[in-house]
Design an enzyme around this catalytic site. Structure first.
Site, PDB file in Angstrom:
ATOM      1  CB  CYS A 167      -1.238   0.243   1.060  1.00  0.00           C
ATOM      2  SG  CYS A 167      -2.136   1.557   1.288  1.00  0.00           S
ATOM      3  CG  ASP A 224      -6.827  -1.384  -4.758  1.00  0.00           C
ATOM      4  OD1 ASP A 224      -7.357  -0.143  -4.525  1.00  0.00           O
ATOM      5  OD2 ASP A 224      -5.717  -1.940  -4.610  1.00  0.00           O
ATOM      6  CG  HIS A 259      -5.775  -1.611  -1.589  1.00  0.00           C
ATOM      7  ND1 HIS A 259      -4.602  -0.993  -2.110  1.00  0.00           N
ATOM      8  CD2 HIS A 259      -5.117  -0.902  -0.471  1.00  0.00           C
ATOM      9  CE1 HIS A 259      -4.031  -0.915  -1.597  1.00  0.00           C
ATOM     10  NE2 HIS A 259      -4.488  -0.270  -0.263  1.00  0.00           N
TER      11      HIS A 259
END
Length: 291
Positions: A167, A224, A259
Site C-alpha cells: 500500500c 482495487d 486492495h
C-alpha cells in the site's frame, strides 16, 4: 531456499482493540484495523532466526526497526520491508520473518516515528491527516538508505539489495527503486501510482518510472477501488519510455483481488492471490540477483 510452503504457517489468535497497545516494534495491530481475523492471520515462528528491534542511526536520529535474519549467517542478501500506513505491526514483522526464513536479512523500519504513532489511531482519516500526510518522501528515502548502510555493518551483503512494500509502502518501493542505484530489484504490492504533487510528495511512481535504477514487479488487484486499472496502464506506458530497468519491470494483476489482498489479518485478504504473489516476489528477487 526460495520455496515456501505457506500452508505450513500457523494461524494466530484473534486480536481485540486492547492489542494495539504494544510492548515493542512488530507487536500488536493498529487500532484502526481491529479486530483482526484469527482464521487467516499467519504467524511465522522465529526458530533459526535472530529477530527483534534495532535502532538504526540516521544522522543524529535513531530510527527503530524490526529486524529478522538467519541465525549465525553472514553475507545474507538484504530486503527492506516497507509497511502500510499502519506502521510496523505484527503482520509486517511476520513478513520480515518470512523473508528471513528464506535466507534474507530483512529490515522493517518504523518510517512514521518522527510524525507520530500510527498504531494508536482508531480513525483512518485522522491517521492520514495527522501522521501519514506529514511524512516527506525525502525523509523516507534517507531512512531507507540508512537501513541499507546499517545492514552492511551487521554482516549482511548490501550489494544484494531488494525493497518491497505494501500500500503506502508499495508507492515507496517504486520511488526507492528510482532513488538508490544500489537497489537490485523491487516488489510493489498495490502501491499508488499517480497523484497530485505537493512539497512533501513532489513526485509519484508514474513521474519516476522512466528513471528506475532497478526493475520492479508490481502486484495489483483488479478489484482495487483505490487504484484504478487505468493508472496501471499509465504506469506501463511510462515504463515503456524508460531505460533497461524500467522496461524490465512487470505487472501482475489479480482480477478479483481488492486492495490489501496480501494483508492476512484483514477482511481484504485473498489467499490465492497472496500466496501466488509471495511466490512471484521470491522468484523476482532471485531472478534479479537478490538471493
Amino acid at each position: 531456499m526460495l520455496e515456501q510452503d505457506i500452508d505450513s504457517l500457523t494461524p494466530s489468535r484473534a486480536f481485540s482493540r486492547r492489542d494495539f497497545v504494544r510492548t515493542g516494534i512488530g507487536t500488536g495491530f493498529a487500532a484502526a484495523v481491529l479486530p483482526t481475523l484469527a482464521q487467516s492471520t499467519i504467524t511465522t515462528d522465529a526458530s533459526g532466526l535472530t529477530v527483534g528491534e534495532a535502532m538504526i542511526p540516521v544522522g543524529g536520529f535513531n530510527l527503530p526497526a524490526y529486524v529478522a535474519r538467519p541465525q549465525g549467517k553472514t553475507g545474507a542478501p538484504v530486503v527492506l520491508v516497507v509497511s502500510e500506513i499502519f506502521g510496523v505491526h505484527e503482520h509486517i514483522a511476520d513478513v520480515a520473518r518470512r523473508f528471513a526464513k528464506q535466507g534474507y536479512f530483512a529490515i522493517a523500519p518504523e518510517l512514521f516515528v518522527r510524525q507520530g504513532d500510527p498504531m494508536s489511531y482508531g480513525e483512518l482519516a485522522r491517521l492520514i491527516a495527522e501522521v501519514i500526510s506529514k511524512v516527506p518522501d525525502e525523509q523516507v528515502m534517507g531512512d531507507l538508505d540508512a537501513c541499507a548502510a546499517w545492514a552492511k555493518t551487521q554482516g549482511a551483503d548490501a550489494t544484494k539489495l531488494g525493497v518491497t512494500g505494501f500500500c503506502w509502502g508499495g508507492r515507496i518501493t517504486w520511488l526507492y527503486a528510482a532513488h538508490n542505484p544500489a537497489v537490485k530489484a523491487g516488489v510493489a504490492w498495490y502501491g499508488r501510482l499517480v497523484g497530485e504533487s505537493n512539497p512533501l510528495q513532489p513526485r509519484h511512481p508514474v513521474d519516476v518510472a522512466a528513471s528506475l535504477k532497478a526493475p520492479v514487479l508490481g502486484l495489483y488487484g483488479g478489484a482495487d477501488t483505490g487504484i484504478p486499472l487505468d493508472t496501471v496502464d499509465k504506469m506501463k506506458q511510462a515504463l515503456a519510455q524508460g531505460g533497461p530497468a524500467a522496461r524490465a519491470s512487470q505487472f501482475v494483476v489479480y482480477p478479483d483481488a481488492p486492495h490489501a489482498f496480501h494483508a492476512d489479518y484483514r477482511p481484504s485478504y485473498r489467499r490465492q492471490a497472496a500466496e501466488d504473489g509471495w511466490k512471484r516476489c521470491l522468484a523476482w528477487f532471485r531472478s534479479q540477483g537478490v538471493a
